[in-house]
Design an enzyme around this catalytic site. Structure first.
Site, PDB file in Angstrom:
ATOM      1  N   ASP A  28      22.810  50.981 -13.444  1.00 16.44           N
ATOM      2  CA  ASP A  28      23.371  50.042 -14.371  1.00 16.44           C
ATOM      3  C   ASP A  28      22.462  48.718 -13.974  1.00 16.44           C
ATOM      4  O   ASP A  28      22.221  48.438 -12.879  1.00 16.44           O
ATOM      5  CB  ASP A  28      24.940  49.686 -13.666  1.00 16.44           C
ATOM      6  CG  ASP A  28      25.060  48.621 -14.970  1.00 16.44           C
ATOM      7  OD1 ASP A  28      24.134  48.171 -16.375  1.00 16.44           O
ATOM      8  OD2 ASP A  28      26.975  48.198 -15.238  1.00 16.44           O
ATOM      9  N   GLY A  29      21.690  48.423 -15.257  1.00 13.99           N
ATOM     10  CA  GLY A  29      20.937  47.520 -14.916  1.00 13.99           C
ATOM     11  C   GLY A  29      18.636  48.311 -14.804  1.00 13.99           C
ATOM     12  O   GLY A  29      18.276  48.955 -13.921  1.00 13.99           O
ATOM     13  N   SER A  30      18.270  47.145 -16.381  1.00  7.94           N
ATOM     14  CA  SER A  30      17.499  46.830 -16.148  1.00  7.94           C
ATOM     15  C   SER A  30      16.817  48.811 -16.471  1.00  7.94           C
ATOM     16  O   SER A  30      15.970  49.462 -15.962  1.00  7.94           O
ATOM     17  CB  SER A  30      15.764  46.903 -14.451  1.00  7.94           C
ATOM     18  OG  SER A  30      15.382  45.833 -15.040  1.00  7.94           O
TER      19      SER A  30
ATOM     20  N   MET B 159      34.562  41.060 -17.193  1.00  3.88           N
ATOM     21  CA  MET B 159      34.114  39.820 -16.447  1.00  3.88           C
ATOM     22  C   MET B 159      35.271  39.287 -16.383  1.00  3.88           C
ATOM     23  O   MET B 159      35.329  38.814 -17.307  1.00  3.88           O
ATOM     24  CB  MET B 159      33.040  39.983 -16.109  1.00  3.88           C
ATOM     25  CG  MET B 159      32.024  40.778 -16.819  1.00  3.88           C
ATOM     26  SD  MET B 159      30.029  39.925 -16.756  1.00  3.88           S
ATOM     27  CE  MET B 159      28.981  41.744 -16.986  1.00  3.88           C
TER      28      MET B 159
ATOM     29  N   HIS C 119      33.968  48.800 -17.102  1.00  5.12           N
ATOM     30  CA  HIS C 119      33.158  48.557 -16.480  1.00  5.12           C
ATOM     31  C   HIS C 119      33.805  47.014 -16.111  1.00  5.12           C
ATOM     32  O   HIS C 119      33.648  46.154 -16.172  1.00  5.12           O
ATOM     33  CB  HIS C 119      31.790  48.254 -16.069  1.00  5.12           C
ATOM     34  CG  HIS C 119      31.657  47.892 -14.980  1.00  5.12           C
ATOM     35  ND1 HIS C 119      30.300  47.751 -15.417  1.00  5.12           N
ATOM     36  CD2 HIS C 119      31.549  47.446 -13.724  1.00  5.12           C
ATOM     37  CE1 HIS C 119      29.341  46.927 -13.275  1.00  5.12           C
ATOM     38  NE2 HIS C 119      30.141  46.890 -12.849  1.00  5.12           N
TER      39      HIS C 119
ATOM     40  N   GLY D   4      21.145  48.308 -22.583  1.00  7.46           N
ATOM     41  CA  GLY D   4      21.270  47.197 -22.790  1.00  7.46           C
ATOM     42  C   GLY D   4      20.320  46.664 -23.655  1.00  7.46           C
ATOM     43  O   GLY D   4      19.205  47.673 -24.672  1.00  7.46           O
TER      44      GLY D   4
ATOM     45  N   GLY E 180      26.459  40.528 -13.476  1.00  3.89           N
ATOM     46  CA  GLY E 180      26.868  39.693 -13.709  1.00  3.89           C
ATOM     47  C   GLY E 180      26.520  39.414 -15.403  1.00  3.89           C
ATOM     48  O   GLY E 180      26.849  38.366 -16.338  1.00  3.89           O
ATOM     49  N   PHE E 181      24.481  39.769 -15.694  1.00  2.00           N
ATOM     50  CA  PHE E 181      24.663  39.021 -16.673  1.00  2.00           C
ATOM     51  C   PHE E 181      23.159  40.170 -16.632  1.00  2.00           C
ATOM     52  O   PHE E 181      22.843  40.620 -15.811  1.00  2.00           O
ATOM     53  CB  PHE E 181      23.681  37.570 -16.096  1.00  2.00           C
ATOM     54  CG  PHE E 181      24.642  36.057 -15.720  1.00  2.00           C
ATOM     55  CD1 PHE E 181      24.471  36.129 -16.790  1.00  2.00           C
ATOM     56  CD2 PHE E 181      25.187  36.333 -14.604  1.00  2.00           C
ATOM     57  CE1 PHE E 181      25.677  34.281 -16.733  1.00  2.00           C
ATOM     58  CE2 PHE E 181      25.404  35.349 -14.254  1.00  2.00           C
ATOM     59  CZ  PHE E 181      25.784  34.445 -15.332  1.00  2.00           C
ATOM     60  N   ALA E 182      23.226  40.189 -18.080  1.00  3.24           N
ATOM     61  CA  ALA E 182      21.859  40.875 -18.736  1.00  3.24           C
ATOM     62  C   ALA E 182      20.223  39.981 -18.382  1.00  3.24           C
ATOM     63  O   ALA E 182      20.694  38.876 -18.361  1.00  3.24           O
ATOM     64  CB  ALA E 182      21.884  41.410 -20.009  1.00  3.24           C
ATOM     65  N   GLY E 183      19.155  40.991 -18.679  1.00  2.00           N
ATOM     66  CA  GLY E 183      18.162  40.969 -18.531  1.00  2.00           C
ATOM     67  C   GLY E 183      17.544  40.695 -16.796  1.00  2.00           C
ATOM     68  O   GLY E 183      16.299  39.832 -16.846  1.00  2.00           O
TER      69      GLY E 183
ATOM     70  N   HIS F 257      29.827  52.393 -22.809  1.00  2.00           N
ATOM     71  CA  HIS F 257      30.249  50.934 -21.532  1.00  2.00           C
ATOM     72  C   HIS F 257      30.099  49.807 -21.989  1.00  2.00           C
ATOM     73  O   HIS F 257      29.257  49.183 -22.750  1.00  2.00           O
ATOM     74  CB  HIS F 257      28.693  51.062 -21.001  1.00  2.00           C
ATOM     75  CG  HIS F 257      28.498  50.375 -19.502  1.00  2.00           C
ATOM     76  ND1 HIS F 257      29.028  50.488 -18.362  1.00  2.00           N
ATOM     77  CD2 HIS F 257      28.854  49.127 -18.743  1.00  2.00           C
ATOM     78  CE1 HIS F 257      28.727  50.079 -17.382  1.00  2.00           C
ATOM     79  NE2 HIS F 257      28.999  48.774 -17.440  1.00  2.00           N
TER      80      HIS F 257
ATOM     81  N   MET G 105      24.471  49.470  -8.903  1.00  2.00           N
ATOM     82  CA  MET G 105      23.607  48.343  -9.730  1.00  2.00           C
ATOM     83  C   MET G 105      22.812  48.564  -9.171  1.00  2.00           C
ATOM     84  O   MET G 105      21.773  48.157  -7.942  1.00  2.00           O
ATOM     85  CB  MET G 105      24.265  47.303  -9.660  1.00  2.00           C
ATOM     86  CG  MET G 105      26.082  47.232  -9.785  1.00  2.00           C
ATOM     87  SD  MET G 105      26.045  46.909 -11.285  1.00  2.00           S
ATOM     88  CE  MET G 105      25.385  46.075 -11.618  1.00  2.00           C
TER      89      MET G 105
ATOM     90  N   SER H 223      25.513  49.618 -23.531  1.00  2.00           N
ATOM     91  CA  SER H 223      26.041  48.727 -23.324  1.00  2.00           C
ATOM     92  C   SER H 223      26.808  47.577 -24.266  1.00  2.00           C
ATOM     93  O   SER H 223      25.409  47.283 -24.822  1.00  2.00           O
ATOM     94  CB  SER H 223      25.074  48.061 -21.839  1.00  2.00           C
ATOM     95  OG  SER H 223      26.454  46.190 -21.848  1.00  2.00           O
TER      96      SER H 223
ATOM     97  N   ASP I 169      31.133  46.394 -20.469  1.00  3.35           N
ATOM     98  CA  ASP I 169      31.617  45.537 -19.152  1.00  3.35           C
ATOM     99  C   ASP I 169      32.943  43.985 -19.464  1.00  3.35           C
ATOM    100  O   ASP I 169      32.891  43.402 -20.265  1.00  3.35           O
ATOM    101  CB  ASP I 169      30.220  44.563 -18.831  1.00  3.35           C
ATOM    102  CG  ASP I 169      28.689  45.162 -18.523  1.00  3.35           C
ATOM    103  OD1 ASP I 169      29.290  45.879 -17.375  1.00  3.35           O
ATOM    104  OD2 ASP I 169      27.972  45.468 -18.795  1.00  3.35           O
TER     105      ASP I 169
ATOM    106  N   SER J 239      16.177  45.473 -23.115  1.00  6.32           N
ATOM    107  CA  SER J 239      15.554  45.535 -22.864  1.00  6.32           C
ATOM    108  C   SER J 239      15.569  47.129 -23.452  1.00  6.32           C
ATOM    109  O   SER J 239      14.301  48.024 -23.621  1.00  6.32           O
ATOM    110  CB  SER J 239      15.273  45.854 -21.463  1.00  6.32           C
ATOM    111  OG  SER J 239      16.008  46.405 -20.027  1.00  6.32           O
TER     112      SER J 239
ATOM    113  N   MET K 291      34.588  44.182 -13.964  1.00 13.70           N
ATOM    114  CA  MET K 291      33.372  43.507 -12.673  1.00 13.70           C
ATOM    115  C   MET K 291      34.445  42.148 -12.330  1.00 13.70           C
ATOM    116  O   MET K 291      34.556  41.283 -12.764  1.00 13.70           O
ATOM    117  CB  MET K 291      32.360  42.944 -12.888  1.00 13.70           C
ATOM    118  CG  MET K 291      31.011  44.279 -13.211  1.00 13.70           C
ATOM    119  SD  MET K 291      29.936  43.369 -13.324  1.00 13.70           S
ATOM    120  CE  MET K 291      29.363  44.315 -15.115  1.00 13.70           C
TER     121      MET K 291
END
Length: 232
Positions: free
Chosen positions: A175-177, A36, A65, A197, A142-145, A32, A137, A8, A34, A199, A67
């Protein structure tokens, strides 16, 4: 399908763009991006212009992506910028899903559909046979982390079963963590493409090559545990 990795790029260090892209070009499977709009999610990140610049320095597939509240306003410019996949949210396209899917295809791009954590898989049943990639998702967008939403593991399993039962051909993406804490769970559930991303990749080391090698070692260790648990 083998496991694929999609960095990402909203998480990369843009001051080291050339250095990091050069390293990732020989290692990643796709990128990837993003996009937004500050409305669908309360953040503004990358843009079709960023895709056009990235396209000049990579041959890897680029996944945009969207968003955004009105994806129809972004499809043309994103495709023209060089995106290979255009991934839109079911929450925003269901007013005109077939028209927008065919609009993406008319550009020669592949169709991705993204589901927010609270959006059921059944929302896309009328057009799932038309898509190339399904992104689930595992955090609110909307936000990383953000922390991993464990309830999404069931949705990934259901998406895999749905694909097998109906002979669909979409790839499953998360997508996510995607990181050391979740790789094993996601692989066991049936995920194909891991969006990595902060982490999962960029925070592992300041040196992107070292960070990538650490990520692959962690992933291989976690998936090896699956094979030990479930020998053929």
């Amino acid at each position: 399908m083998k496991h694929l990795f999609s960095p990402s790029l909203m998480c990369m260090d843009l001051t080291k763009f050339n250095e990091q892209i050069t390293i990732l070009n020989s290692r990643a499977d796709m990128y990837h991006i993003d996009i937004m709009d500050g409305h669908f999610v309360k953040n503004i990140t990358l843009s079709p212009f960023f895709i056009s610049q990235l396209r000049t320095v990579t041959a890897l597939p680029i996944d945009a992506h969207l968003m955004v509240e009105k994806p129809e306003d972004f499809i043309d410019m994103t495709a023209e910028a060089g995106a290979d996949y255009i991934s839109v949210h079911a929450e925003t396209i269901n007013r005109a899903a077939f028209r927008l899917i065919h609009k993406i295809k008319d550009h020669g791009a592949k169709v991705g559909i993204v589901l927010n954590p609270a959006t059921p898989l059944e929302w896309i049943s009328p057009y799932v046979h038309l898509i190339d990639k399904l992104t689930i998702m595992t955090v609110d967008p909307g936000f990383a982390g953000q922390p991993f939403i464990a309830e999404m593991t069931k949705k990934i399993r259901a998406a895999k079963e749905w694909r097998e039962t109906n002979h669909y051909t979409y790839a499953i993406e998360v997508d996510g963590s995607c990181n050391e804490k979740t790789f094993r769970t996601l692989a066991e559930a049936g995920n194909d493409i891991f969006i990595i991303g902060n982490s999962g990749l960029f925070d592992l080391d300041e040196n992107t090559e070292i960070a990538w090698n650490k990520m692959k070692t962690i992933f291989q260790q976690q998936t090896h545990l699956i094979k030990m648990q479930h020998p053929e």
